[in-house]
Every structure is written in structure tokens, then in C-alpha cells.
Design an enzyme around this catalytic site. Structure first.
Site, PDB file in Angstrom:
ATOM      1  N   GLU A   1       0.826  -1.213   0.000  1.00  0.00           N
ATOM      2  CA  GLU A   1       0.000   0.000   0.000  1.00  0.00           C
ATOM      3  C   GLU A   1       0.854   1.254   0.000  1.00  0.00           C
ATOM      4  O   GLU A   1       1.926   1.301   0.614  1.00  0.00           O
ATOM      5  CB  GLU A   1      -0.938   0.029   1.203  1.00  0.00           C
ATOM      6  CG  GLU A   1      -0.250   0.295   2.534  1.00  0.00           C
ATOM      7  CD  GLU A   1      -1.199   0.756   3.624  1.00  0.00           C
ATOM      8  OE1 GLU A   1      -1.461   1.973   3.704  1.00  0.00           O
ATOM      9  OE2 GLU A   1      -1.632  -0.093   4.414  1.00  0.00           O
TER      10      GLU A   1
ATOM     11  N   THR B   1      -4.569   5.077   4.048  1.00  0.00           N
ATOM     12  CA  THR B   1      -5.055   6.370   4.529  1.00  0.00           C
ATOM     13  C   THR B   1      -6.169   6.912   3.637  1.00  0.00           C
ATOM     14  O   THR B   1      -6.209   8.092   3.303  1.00  0.00           O
ATOM     15  CB  THR B   1      -3.895   7.393   4.657  1.00  0.00           C
ATOM     16  OG1 THR B   1      -2.732   6.744   5.191  1.00  0.00           O
ATOM     17  CG2 THR B   1      -4.272   8.514   5.622  1.00  0.00           C
TER      18      THR B   1
ATOM     19  N   LYS C   1      -8.019  -4.144  10.320  1.00  0.00           N
ATOM     20  CA  LYS C   1      -6.736  -3.561  10.702  1.00  0.00           C
ATOM     21  C   LYS C   1      -6.858  -3.039  12.128  1.00  0.00           C
ATOM     22  O   LYS C   1      -7.600  -2.093  12.390  1.00  0.00           O
ATOM     23  CB  LYS C   1      -6.388  -2.423   9.725  1.00  0.00           C
ATOM     24  CG  LYS C   1      -5.255  -1.514  10.153  1.00  0.00           C
ATOM     25  CD  LYS C   1      -5.116  -0.381   9.136  1.00  0.00           C
ATOM     26  CE  LYS C   1      -4.237   0.739   9.637  1.00  0.00           C
ATOM     27  NZ  LYS C   1      -4.144   1.839   8.642  1.00  0.00           N
TER      28      LYS C   1
ATOM     29  N   SER D   1       7.029   2.049   9.274  1.00  0.00           N
ATOM     30  CA  SER D   1       8.377   2.612   9.237  1.00  0.00           C
ATOM     31  C   SER D   1       9.457   1.616   9.611  1.00  0.00           C
ATOM     32  O   SER D   1      10.632   1.831   9.304  1.00  0.00           O
ATOM     33  CB  SER D   1       8.456   3.827  10.170  1.00  0.00           C
ATOM     34  OG  SER D   1       8.147   3.465  11.503  1.00  0.00           O
TER      35      SER D   1
END
Length: 221
Positions: A45, A74, A134, A187
């Protein structure tokens, strides 16, 4: 169950790690995605707050659209959803639970991973058609919380903690023991400016951690 649904579920069970490329640029997205694809990643994504995200997503669709589930993260509005669907993307990830977005994305043939933090949000997502929830933010949803959620959610619904997931077999095992089915990797896997060598190494570390955790779970059972 449709053939498309079956295919994505098979891929997800094979390696249920969703690569989140927040901040990726169009001129580097294909090389990064190719590295991930080579390591077995099939869910990629690009969050819409990345530079020229729709351009990157279009490139991913053109290159990997017939062999991986690529799309946007998002996604918070119907306009954004429409723009992403127009690219041909088949993966929609949201930070929140918006039944209208979920339902429209599901009807468009997309795999949808809506963000949820509570039982109410999770069931709203499921009622709208989501098959994967999620669990976000993962930093706040510890394995004990995931276990409590898992106790009341339908067994066929897959749950993936997202946020704070490291290439750590023990951490993953804790979540898997609580009933998680996979993970979203942010990240810890990719950050802007990372070298191709580093992302290759990190991608391998996450896969190895997942395999180690899974093997420990299988042995325990």
C-alpha cells in the site's frame, strides 16, 4: 466465495505481511515494490499522504496489478476512494471505520482493510463487508487487548495489528498467540531515503521473524 476472494486469502495466509510505503516517491516505487515482491510480499500500500500517491499507485497497478494486491492506504473520503479505484488498484486500507467506504470498495472488488480499535468499530467494518480488520494503532492494542477482541469476533475474520510491529519473532508470536493473523509493516520496513540494500535486508528480517513465530506456534500446538 469468489475466485478473487479465494486467491487473496491464499496469498495472505502464505505471507500475511502488508508493506506500507508511506512517503515513497513515484520514481522509486517500482524498484522498492520489486524488492518486496521478490521476498514474497503480495500486499503493498501507498498511503495517500505520500508524494504523488496516485501516480505511484498507478505504476504499481501497471507493473504488479495481475500478481499482487496493490493500492492505497489512509483512504478517508469517498472522493479519495473513487480516485484510487480508477487506477485499477485492488487494495484499500483505511485508518478508521467508515461503512460507506468499506461497502463501496468491497463492491468494486477490492480487498479492504479498515482500521478499527474497538469491538463496535470492528463489527461495523465486518457488517459493511470487510474480511480483514486492521487493528490500529497497534502500539495501544497489546496482545491482551487483541485476545479480548478476538474472543468475540467471528472466527473467519482476519485481524492484523498495524503500528509498532518490529522484525521480532517474539513480538509477533505474542500477537499470533492472541489471535492475530498477520501484520501491517510501516516505518520498521520502509521509510523515505532508505537504501535498496537496507530495504532488502529489512524485508528478509520481517519474513524470517514471521516464519520463526509461525513455526513456534505450530510446534506449540
Amino acid at each position: 466465495m469468489t475466485t478473487e476472494s479465494l486467491n487473496y486469502q491464499v496469498a495472505f495466509k502464505s505471507l500475511p505481511l502488508v508493506a506500507i510505503l508511506r512517503g515513497v516517491k513515484p520514481d522509486e516505487v517500482i524498484s522498492i515494490a520489486q524488492t518486496l515482491f521478490n521476498e514474497g510480499y503480495r500486499f503493498i500500500e501507498v498511503p495517500l499522504n505520500s508524494p504523488d500517491a496516485l501516480v505511484s499507485i498507478t505504476k504499481l497497478v501497471d507493473t504488479f496489478g495481475d500478481k499482487a494486491w496493490v493500492g492505497a492506504g489512509t483512504v478517508t473520503s469517498m472522493k479519495q476512494l473513487d480516485d484510487v479505484i480508477e487506477t485499477g488498484a485492488r487494495l484499500i486500507v483505511t485508518p478508521n471505520t467508515n461503512p460507506a467506504i468499506i461497502n463501496k470498495a468491497v463492491n468494486a472488488g477490492c480487498v479492504v482493510m479498515p482500521g478499527a480499535m474497538t469491538v463496535t468499530e470492528a463489527f461495523s467494518a465486518i457488517d459493511a463487508g470487510a474480511e480483514i480488520v486492521k487493528l490500529f494503532p497497534g502500539e495501544m492494542l497489546t496482545p491482551s487487548v487483541v485476545k479480548a477482541l478476538r474472543a468475540v469476533l467471528p472466527a473467519n475474520i482476519m485481524c492484523i495489528p498495524v503500528g509498532g510491529i518490529s522484525a521480532d519473532a517474539e513480538q509477533m508470536k505474542g500477537y499470533l498467540s492472541a489471535g492475530a493473523n498477520g501484520f501491517g509493516l510501516g516505518s520498521g520496513l520502509y521509510r523515505p531515503g532508505i537504501s535498496s540494500e537496507q530495504i532488502t535486508l529489512t524485508a528478509k528480517e520481517y519474513v524470517a521473524s514471521w516464519q520463526n513465530a509461525s513455526e513456534q506456534m505450530n510446534t506449540a500446538n
